[in-house]
Design a protein around this motif. Structure first.
Motif, PDB file in Angstrom:
ATOM      1  N   LYS A   1     -10.324  -3.413   0.328  1.00 26.55           N
ATOM      2  CA  LYS A   1     -10.256  -2.972  -1.059  1.00 26.55           C
ATOM      3  C   LYS A   1     -11.576  -2.290  -1.421  1.00 26.55           C
ATOM      4  N   LEU A   2     -11.474  -1.021  -1.837  1.00 24.24           N
ATOM      5  CA  LEU A   2     -12.641  -0.215  -2.205  1.00 24.24           C
ATOM      6  C   LEU A   2     -12.373   0.426  -3.564  1.00 24.24           C
ATOM      7  N   PRO A   3     -13.410   0.860  -4.250  1.00 21.20           N
ATOM      8  CA  PRO A   3     -13.177   1.598  -5.503  1.00 21.20           C
ATOM      9  C   PRO A   3     -12.667   3.004  -5.195  1.00 21.20           C
ATOM     10  N   TYR A   4     -11.730   3.477  -6.019  1.00 21.93           N
ATOM     11  CA  TYR A   4     -11.217   4.834  -5.834  1.00 21.93           C
ATOM     12  C   TYR A   4     -12.085   5.813  -6.632  1.00 21.93           C
TER      13      TYR A   4
ATOM     14  N   LYS B   1      -4.076   1.686  -9.007  1.00 20.14           N
ATOM     15  CA  LYS B   1      -4.901   1.728 -10.215  1.00 20.14           C
ATOM     16  C   LYS B   1      -6.264   2.318  -9.879  1.00 20.14           C
ATOM     17  N   GLU B   2      -7.364   1.546 -10.103  1.00 15.58           N
ATOM     18  CA  GLU B   2      -8.698   2.071  -9.825  1.00 15.58           C
ATOM     19  C   GLU B   2      -9.200   1.695  -8.433  1.00 15.58           C
TER      20      GLU B   2
ATOM     21  N   GLU C   1       0.459   9.454  -1.277  1.00 13.71           N
ATOM     22  CA  GLU C   1       0.114  10.519  -2.205  1.00 13.71           C
ATOM     23  C   GLU C   1      -0.874  10.004  -3.262  1.00 13.71           C
ATOM     24  N   GLY C   2      -1.903  10.781  -3.528  1.00 11.84           N
ATOM     25  CA  GLY C   2      -2.891  10.397  -4.521  1.00 11.84           C
ATOM     26  C   GLY C   2      -4.097   9.706  -3.931  1.00 11.84           C
ATOM     27  N   ALA C   3      -4.081   9.431  -2.607  1.00 12.91           N
ATOM     28  CA  ALA C   3      -5.203   8.729  -1.981  1.00 12.91           C
ATOM     29  C   ALA C   3      -6.004   9.633  -1.054  1.00 12.91           C
ATOM     30  N   TYR C   4      -5.432  10.768  -0.631  1.00  6.99           N
ATOM     31  CA  TYR C   4      -6.069  11.572   0.406  1.00  6.99           C
ATOM     32  C   TYR C   4      -7.357  12.235  -0.072  1.00  6.99           C
ATOM     33  N   ASP C   5      -7.486  12.483  -1.381  1.00  5.47           N
ATOM     34  CA  ASP C   5      -8.683  13.159  -1.881  1.00  5.47           C
ATOM     35  C   ASP C   5      -9.808  12.196  -2.228  1.00  5.47           C
TER      36      ASP C   5
END
Length: 596
Positions: free
Chosen positions: A590-593, A518-519, A476-480
């Motif tokens: 690891k990528l920026p969100y 986090k970010e 949750e919180g990553a799909y968008d």
């Protein structure tokens, strides 16, 4: 051995050369500062050393004075202690009721020591010559003749108080002294055994308070009492009870030396000794102290001296620094800035406020820096264009073997009259090719990348059947989130081609998990395949052997993905591989969100 000496000599020679080379690199301003500062430091150090030496001597003299005072105080107590006992005997010898053979004599003798802590037991010789004491029954049972013997010696010198050498009394079951007195006119004799516990306790309060060990001896060097605490520095005879002082320790002491002066003890350089004057009983009090006691307070003095020295050196250093470095600041600033240049982020201009030679040199540096920044920026733009072009080339170069194998599988489904499966495979292939050839943007939504991955996995299921299973989990919180296009499919393809064929028992398994931390957007791709060695991991990340497998969907390998991530987001993002031979592999991306 000769070779070892030569090697050591060569090593020393190399170190000297390195030292000389380092010294040559030091600027003239630093040399000037170091020379001036070192001269001032040496002068201050010498002055501080002289002051410190005098203060240390003063501290030791004060400690010696304190020891002498405590020793004098102890000697005064011994005089008081001896006087009180002697006065008690002189007073008691005048009483007639203590010298008549009467049943009340024993009770009267019991009353004398009460309240008189210096006396343990009182004895009198009756008119018939019998010895009577307060504990007469015990005296008769033990038949101790020691006190009687000392009373006889006293009777030979009437009018003089006789003090015996220390002995072990069976009546007291302890070390004691006998003091006896014979009246010169009446001939009456009275004696007492001394309570040495009282003497020990009082001297212990006076002397042990300063950390000393002590002992009291007679003129013949017989030990009366000595320090028996756990911290005692007095050597004793091992395995002997009652505990006794080693004979050699006291016998070699010369009490004819100057009293109340410290002297080294033979056999232990860390111990010092001091003895008192002879008191009225002709006894000596001897104390022993550790060198650490005499140096008490020197540690604080050293700390404060070092602090003052450092404070003085700091002030001198600041003064010299302000004088020397003020005139050389522009040159040093220019040199430091030029030496610190490692990349574009550290390539910064220098503010110039001078019009002299240093100012002109700074202007030249700034112009050169701007020219370098322009050139590097042009190179970076070219690299990005080249990387984007290569990626498009990879996208357009669909692996012919992969495509042929997929079409063969679809044909096989048609022959088996599995029309729905063949239709689904054709649709997945078409959507996968459409997604791959779309070059409109390098950044897509995570849902699009997942959808493309599912189409790819559906095609691979047609090829490999039930050889492996897949699991995709989006937290949750990553799909968008937005993501760099074509990241997941090459990683999963790498697991299918390189890892899963080695699975002998059971089914292969690939897990894709995406979460937000986090970010960051973090992606995990794991399999239970053959695993990778450290060398293989290094090759995969660097692409040393190149990517030339014919049955891949595309030529995009792990190293290509890492390069794309670095170019798009920076060096802090990328891929890490964790693997163990025979157990599987985990890839962490690891990528920026971001979602806009």
């Amino acid at each position: 051995m000769l070779q070892n000496k030569r090697e050591r000599g060569m090593g020393m020679f190399d170190r000297m050369k390195l030292m000389k080379s380092s010294l040559r690199k030091i600027g003239f301003s630093v040399r000037w500062f170091l020379t001036t500062f070192l001269m001032a430091a040496v002068i201050m150090l010498l002055m501080q050393a002289v002051i410190l030496y005098k203060q240390v001597e003063k501290i030791r003299d004060n400690q010696e004075m304190e020891l002498s005072n405590s020793l004098e105080q102890a000697n005064q107590f011994v005089d008081y202690y001896v006087n009180s006992i002697q006065e008690l005997l002189l007073t008691s010898v005048m009483r007639d009721d203590l010298f008549y053979d009467d049943s009340d004599v024993t009770e009267l003798l019991k009353e004398i020591p009460k309240g008189k802590t210096g006396i343990q037991e009182v004895y009198t010789r009756q008119q018939d010559g019998e010895i009577i004491c307060g504990n007469q029954i015990m005296y008769q049972i033990l038949q101790d003749e020691t006190v009687e013997a000392y009373m006889e010696q006293s009777e030979k010198k009437p009018g003089t108080v006789f003090w015996s050498e220390p002995y072990y009394s069976v009546m007291q079951a302890n070390q004691t002294l006998c003091v006896a007195y014979t009246d010169g006119q009446t001939g009456k004799t009275i004696a007492a055994e001394v309570n040495l516990r009282t003497l020990y306790q009082n001297l212990n309060k006076i002397l042990r308070e300063n950390g000393e060990s002590f002992l009291v001896t007679t003129q013949k060097k017989s030990v009366i009492i000595f320090d028996t605490s756990n911290q005692s520095m007095i050597p004793t005879v091992k395995g002997l009870y009652p505990v006794e002082v080693e004979p050699d320790f006291i016998q070699d002491k010369d009490f004819s030396n100057v009293s109340h002066k410290l002297f080294h003890l033979s056999g232990n350089p860390n111990y010092y000794g001091m003895h008192s004057d002879k008191n009225i009983a002709s006894w000596y009090i001897f104390t022993i102290v550790d060198d650490a006691l005499l140096n008490r307070g020197i540690g604080d003095l050293l700390s404060s001296s070092v602090l003052y020295l450092l404070l003085g050196l700091s002030m001198v250093g600041i003064a010299v620094y302000r004088v020397v470095f003020y005139f050389t600041k522009p040159i040093r600033q220019l040199a430091v800035t030029m030496e610190s240049v490692r990349d574009l982020e550290t390539l910064k201009p220098i503010e110039n406020v001078k019009d002299d030679e240093v100012g002109r040199l700074t202007d030249c540096y700034n112009r050169l820096m701007l020219r370098i920044q322009d050139l590097v920026e042009n190179i970076m733009v070219s690299e990005r264009k080249r990387s984007a072009f290569e990626f498009r080339m990879y996208q357009n170069q669909i692996g012919p073997h992969f495509l042929r194998n997929v079409l063969y599988c679809i044909a096989s489904l048609l022959r088996q009259k599995r029309i729905n499966d063949a239709e689904a495979a054709i649709k997945s292939l078409a959507e996968l090719l459409s997604y791959s050839f779309d070059n409109s943007t390098p950044i897509v939504e995570l849902s699009q990348e997942i959808s493309s991955l599912e189409k790819y996995l559906a095609i691979q299921k047609v090829r490999y059947g039930d050889m492996f299973s897949t699991e995709i989990e989006i937290k949750e919180g990553a799909y968008d989130s937005k993501i760099l296009k074509f990241i997941l499919q090459p990683l999963v393809e790498n697991a299918i081609i390189h890892g899963l064929p080695a699975v002998v028992e059971g089914q292969g398994r690939i897990c894709i998990r995406v979460c937000r931390y986090k970010e960051y957007l973090v992606i995990f791709v794991s399999d239970n395949g053959c695993g990778m060695s450290k060398e293989q991991i290094s090759e995969a990340l660097s692409n040393k052997n190149g990517e030339n497998r014919k049955d891949r969907y595309s030529g995009i390998g792990i190293a290509n993905i890492v390069e794309r991530i670095h170019l798009q987001y920076g060096e802090k993002y990328g891929i890490k591989i964790y693997s163990q031979i025979g157990k599987g592999t985990v890839l962490r991306v690891k990528l920026p969100y971001f979602y806009e």
